[in-house]
Design a protein around this motif. Structure first.
Motif, mmCIF file in Angstrom:
data_model
loop_
_atom_site.group_PDB
_atom_site.id
_atom_site.type_symbol
_atom_site.label_atom_id
_atom_site.label_comp_id
_atom_site.label_asym_id
_atom_site.label_seq_id
_atom_site.Cartn_x
_atom_site.Cartn_y
_atom_site.Cartn_z
ATOM 1 N N VAL A 182 0.817 -1.219 0.000
ATOM 2 C CA VAL A 182 0.000 0.000 0.000
ATOM 3 C C VAL A 182 0.849 1.267 0.000
ATOM 4 C CG1 VAL A 182 -1.862 1.228 1.217
ATOM 5 C CG2 VAL A 182 -1.710 -1.271 1.370
ATOM 6 N N ALA A 183 0.378 2.265 -0.746
ATOM 7 C CA ALA A 183 0.927 3.628 -0.686
ATOM 8 C C ALA A 183 -0.176 4.546 -0.157
ATOM 9 C CB ALA A 183 1.381 4.085 -2.064
ATOM 10 N N LEU A 184 0.198 5.498 0.694
ATOM 11 C CA LEU A 184 -0.744 6.488 1.224
ATOM 12 C C LEU A 184 -0.163 7.872 1.010
ATOM 13 C CD1 LEU A 184 -3.224 7.399 2.978
ATOM 14 C CD2 LEU A 184 -1.745 7.102 4.981
ATOM 15 N N ILE A 185 -0.885 8.734 0.276
ATOM 16 C CA ILE A 185 -0.404 10.098 0.045
ATOM 17 C C ILE A 185 -1.396 11.114 0.604
ATOM 18 C CG2 ILE A 185 0.990 9.522 -1.990
ATOM 19 C CD1 ILE A 185 -1.328 10.725 -3.699
ATOM 20 N N GLU A 186 -0.869 12.225 1.080
ATOM 21 C CA GLU A 186 -1.677 13.314 1.638
ATOM 22 C C GLU A 186 -1.135 14.633 1.113
ATOM 23 O OE1 GLU A 186 -3.603 16.257 3.382
ATOM 24 O OE2 GLU A 186 -4.349 14.205 3.450
ATOM 25 N N LYS A 187 -2.023 15.488 0.639
ATOM 26 C CA LYS A 187 -1.619 16.768 0.037
ATOM 27 C C LYS A 187 -0.944 17.698 1.042
ATOM 28 C CE LYS A 187 -3.568 20.809 -2.327
ATOM 29 N NZ LYS A 187 -4.824 21.425 -2.842
ATOM 30 N N ASN A 188 -1.449 17.760 2.246
ATOM 31 C CA ASN A 188 -0.878 18.642 3.271
ATOM 32 C C ASN A 188 -0.260 17.788 4.373
ATOM 33 O OD1 ASN A 188 -1.724 21.233 2.085
ATOM 34 N ND2 ASN A 188 -3.776 20.469 2.462
ATOM 35 N N ASP A 189 -0.680 17.979 5.626
ATOM 36 C CA ASP A 189 -0.216 17.087 6.680
ATOM 37 C C ASP A 189 -1.375 16.195 7.111
ATOM 38 O OD1 ASP A 189 1.581 15.925 8.360
ATOM 39 O OD2 ASP A 189 2.304 17.814 9.200
ATOM 40 N N PHE A 190 -1.054 15.113 7.803
ATOM 41 C CA PHE A 190 -2.086 14.171 8.231
ATOM 42 C C PHE A 190 -3.097 14.885 9.122
ATOM 43 C CE2 PHE A 190 1.963 11.855 7.775
ATOM 44 C CZ PHE A 190 1.644 11.151 6.638
ATOM 45 N N ALA A 191 -4.380 14.649 8.866
ATOM 46 C CA ALA A 191 -5.478 15.250 9.637
ATOM 47 C C ALA A 191 -5.555 16.765 9.484
ATOM 48 C CB ALA A 191 -5.366 14.898 11.133
ATOM 49 N N SER A 192 -4.984 17.315 8.408
ATOM 50 C CA SER A 192 -4.943 18.782 8.278
ATOM 51 C C SER A 192 -6.296 19.397 7.934
ATOM 52 C CB SER A 192 -3.923 19.196 7.210
ATOM 53 O OG SER A 192 -4.277 18.646 5.959
ATOM 54 N N GLU A 193 -7.227 18.597 7.463
ATOM 55 C CA GLU A 193 -8.547 19.133 7.117
ATOM 56 C C GLU A 193 -9.574 18.676 8.161
ATOM 57 O OE1 GLU A 193 -9.152 21.337 4.839
ATOM 58 O OE2 GLU A 193 -7.301 21.305 3.666
ATOM 59 N N THR A 194 -10.634 18.030 7.733
ATOM 60 C CA THR A 194 -11.757 17.671 8.603
ATOM 61 C C THR A 194 -11.334 16.864 9.835
ATOM 62 O OG1 THR A 194 -13.208 17.666 6.671
ATOM 63 C CG2 THR A 194 -14.012 16.521 8.631
ATOM 64 N N SER A 195 -10.354 15.991 9.671
ATOM 65 C CA SER A 195 -10.007 15.058 10.752
ATOM 66 C C SER A 195 -9.380 15.721 11.975
ATOM 67 C CB SER A 195 -9.084 13.953 10.228
ATOM 68 O OG SER A 195 -9.774 13.142 9.312
ATOM 69 N N SER A 196 -8.969 16.990 11.883
ATOM 70 C CA SER A 196 -8.461 17.693 13.071
ATOM 71 C C SER A 196 -9.430 18.767 13.552
ATOM 72 C CB SER A 196 -7.103 18.346 12.770
ATOM 73 O OG SER A 196 -7.247 19.296 11.728
ATOM 74 N N LYS A 197 -10.587 18.846 12.933
ATOM 75 C CA LYS A 197 -11.510 19.941 13.230
ATOM 76 C C LYS A 197 -12.850 19.439 13.768
ATOM 77 C CE LYS A 197 -9.235 22.964 9.909
ATOM 78 N NZ LYS A 197 -8.107 22.076 9.613
ATOM 79 N N SER A 198 -12.806 18.292 14.422
ATOM 80 C CA SER A 198 -14.030 17.700 14.980
ATOM 81 C C SER A 198 -14.304 18.261 16.371
ATOM 82 C CB SER A 198 -13.884 16.176 15.047
ATOM 83 O OG SER A 198 -13.043 15.811 16.136
ATOM 84 N N THR A 199 -15.383 17.781 16.986
ATOM 85 C CA THR A 199 -15.720 18.163 18.363
ATOM 86 C C THR A 199 -14.992 17.261 19.356
ATOM 87 O OG1 THR A 199 -17.892 18.764 17.471
ATOM 88 C CG2 THR A 199 -17.710 18.782 19.833
ATOM 89 N N LYS A 200 -14.090 16.422 18.860
ATOM 90 C CA LYS A 200 -13.246 15.529 19.673
ATOM 91 C C LYS A 200 -14.075 14.479 20.416
ATOM 92 C CE LYS A 200 -10.483 19.024 18.687
ATOM 93 N NZ LYS A 200 -9.877 19.099 17.359
ATOM 94 N N LEU A 201 -15.243 14.125 19.866
ATOM 95 C CA LEU A 201 -16.108 13.130 20.498
ATOM 96 C C LEU A 201 -16.123 11.824 19.706
ATOM 97 C CD1 LEU A 201 -19.335 15.079 21.565
ATOM 98 C CD2 LEU A 201 -17.594 14.105 23.061
ATOM 99 N N ILE A 202 -16.182 10.713 20.456
ATOM 100 C CA ILE A 202 -16.426 9.393 19.863
ATOM 101 C C ILE A 202 -17.813 8.995 20.341
ATOM 102 C CG2 ILE A 202 -15.454 7.107 19.521
ATOM 103 C CD1 ILE A 202 -13.132 8.200 21.422
ATOM 104 N N HIS A 203 -18.775 8.977 19.436
ATOM 105 C CA HIS A 203 -20.151 8.787 19.902
ATOM 106 C C HIS A 203 -21.045 8.169 18.839
ATOM 107 C CE1 HIS A 203 -21.707 12.747 18.020
ATOM 108 N NE2 HIS A 203 -20.475 12.589 17.630
ATOM 109 N N GLY A 204 -22.130 7.595 19.318
ATOM 110 C CA GLY A 204 -23.132 7.046 18.408
ATOM 111 C C GLY A 204 -24.015 8.137 17.838
ATOM 112 N N GLY A 205 -24.180 9.219 18.600
ATOM 113 C CA GLY A 205 -25.005 10.337 18.143
ATOM 114 C C GLY A 205 -26.375 10.343 18.791
ATOM 115 N N VAL A 206 -26.482 11.034 19.924
ATOM 116 C CA VAL A 206 -27.771 11.135 20.624
ATOM 117 C C VAL A 206 -28.827 11.753 19.716
ATOM 118 C CG1 VAL A 206 -28.947 12.198 22.582
ATOM 119 C CG2 VAL A 206 -26.654 11.264 22.881
ATOM 120 N N ARG A 207 -28.417 12.761 18.932
ATOM 121 C CA ARG A 207 -29.363 13.443 18.033
ATOM 122 C C ARG A 207 -29.915 12.482 16.979
ATOM 123 N NH1 ARG A 207 -28.749 16.853 13.125
ATOM 124 N NH2 ARG A 207 -26.560 16.285 13.085
#
Length: 412
Positions: free
Chosen positions: A40-65
């Motif tokens: 496997v090769a894995l490429i990323e344009k910027n740095d790892f988690a530089s977009e959506t993956s670092s901008k979450s609410t930092k929760l691991i959840h099923g989603g009460v809503r």
């Protein structure tokens, strides 16, 4: 991780799979594929988690809503999403205990009826999470609530409901996935931008032309199969592979503000269940500060970074103020950030607030591109499993997923 060595591998080796995008989805797919024995090769344009993956609410959840919407609207897609989320919550916690932990959340209520409503809802949430290690929900008295969160408005407060979800350091978790993938043999390279694809006579993808953003040099990565894990930017890659495809992603902007810890003065987080825009908002202790978010607005110009705007700050502060004895001042906002959710839309008119955070593995038969579309942080591993299962089907092999109990780098 040795970037220079891995960059040489991209230039000189033939891969089974090349994965584009180094967020949670891409790094998760890379680890899963490598543990199944693929090259496997894995490429990323910027740095790892530089977009959506670092901008979450930092929760691991099923989603009460999602659970509430599932029963209100008899929407079983939402119910399935909650079930998968709660199953994966336990796996995320156990595979990186240094980066994820249980988090108590309070929902303040202003009447006995509200308390009963949320207690019943959270008992159902507990039911779907049966067998995991987190404590179960319970209804707290006013006195217990004020001891746990002393900045609440005691005059209005009736009681609160306490439940547990998980919290993670999202950027570090994603980096641990990339690191674990590297240790499993993946050629992991960041700051490598996809420029274009090369195809054979039948329009099937054969190479990805990639530019290293550190030195400007280009190379062509040869692989039998290419996987698009670029989240909100997935349509850009899909259309590079096959310009005749229709767009599938409806990006939704969500913002967070950072306030001083003293605003809540609690190790518990707060779930605000009703807002003027029809979402829920979380106030969460994180890294010695208080993280407040999130919003949900349609976002069309994905080439522009989603930033925190004045009216969004006002919305979040107004939402939190209803529960506190003292309104937080605007001057207390220390920082803020915006991110994009890669929502899957059935139509242009659908509201982003009503879209399920589910995922889909798409295979374009013309180009042979596999795209992992939609999803959310909590279910990254399940999404990756679905994707690599599809890869096995396309490559005509049977290989079992091994990520359920694979402890990430640093977790031992």
């Amino acid at each position: 991780m040795n970037r220079a060595k891995n960059l040489q591998r991209l230039q000189n080796e033939m891969f089974d799979i090349c994965i584009i995008g180094g967020g949670a989805s891409g790094a998760g797919c890379a680890l899963d594929a490598a543990l199944r024995g693929f090259k496997v090769a894995l490429i990323e344009k910027n740095d790892f988690a530089s977009e959506t993956s670092s901008k979450s609410t930092k929760l691991i959840h099923g989603g009460v809503r999602y659970l509430e919407q599932a029963f209100k609207n008899l929407d079983f897609a939402q119910l399935k999403q909650v079930k998968h989320g709660l199953e994966e919550r336990q796996i995320v916690l156990q595979n990186a205990p240094h980066l994820a932990r249980p988090l108590p959340l309070l929902t303040p209520v202003f009447s006995w009826f509200e308390g009963l409503y949320f207690t019943i809802g959270l008992r159902m949430y507990d039911f779907f999470a049966k067998g995991d290690s987190l404590p179960k929900s319970r209804w707290l008295s006013k006195k217990e609530t004020m001891l746990r969160m002393p900045t609440l408005n005691a005059k209005k407060l009736h009681s609160a409901v306490l439940y547990f979800d998980g919290q993670l350091d999202d950027a570090r978790y994603c980096l641990a996935l990339a690191h674990a993938a590297d240790e499993a043999g993946v050629a992991v390279v960041n700051y490598a931008e996809l420029l274009d694809f090369k195809v054979d006579g039948s329009k099937k993808l054969t190479e990805a032309v990639v530019k290293s953003l550190t030195n400007g040099e280009s190379c062509a990565i040869k692989a039998n199969l290419f996987i698009n894990c670029t989240g909100a930017f997935a349509d850009t890659v899909r259309l590079k592979a096959n310009p005749k495809l229709t767009k599938r992603i409806r990006p939704s902007k969500g913002v967070h503000v950072v306030l001083p810890y003293e605003v809540l003065k609690s190790e518990d987080a707060m779930l605000i269940p009703k807002t003027s825009d029809g979402r829920v908002v979380f106030a969460i202790p994180f890294e010695g500060q208080l993280l407040l978010g999130t919003t949900d607005t349609d976002y069309r110009d994905i080439d522009k970074e989603p930033i925190l705007e004045e009216q969004e700050v006002d919305f979040l502060l107004d939402t939190l103020t209803r529960y506190l004895a003292k309104r937080p001042d605007r001057s207390q906002v220390k920082a803020g950030f915006g991110g994009l959710r890669p929502l899957l839309a059935a139509s242009e008119s659908a509201s982003t607030k009503k879209l399920v955070r589910d995922h889909e593995v798409e295979h374009d038969e013309l180009s042979n591109l596999v795209s992992l579309l939609g999803g959310k942080w909590t279910t990254y591993r399940y999404m990756a499993q679905d994707t690599i299962d599809k890869v096995c089907e396309l490559l005509g092999v049977e290989r079992e997923c091994k990520t359920t109990n694979h402890v990430l780098v640093g977790g031992e």
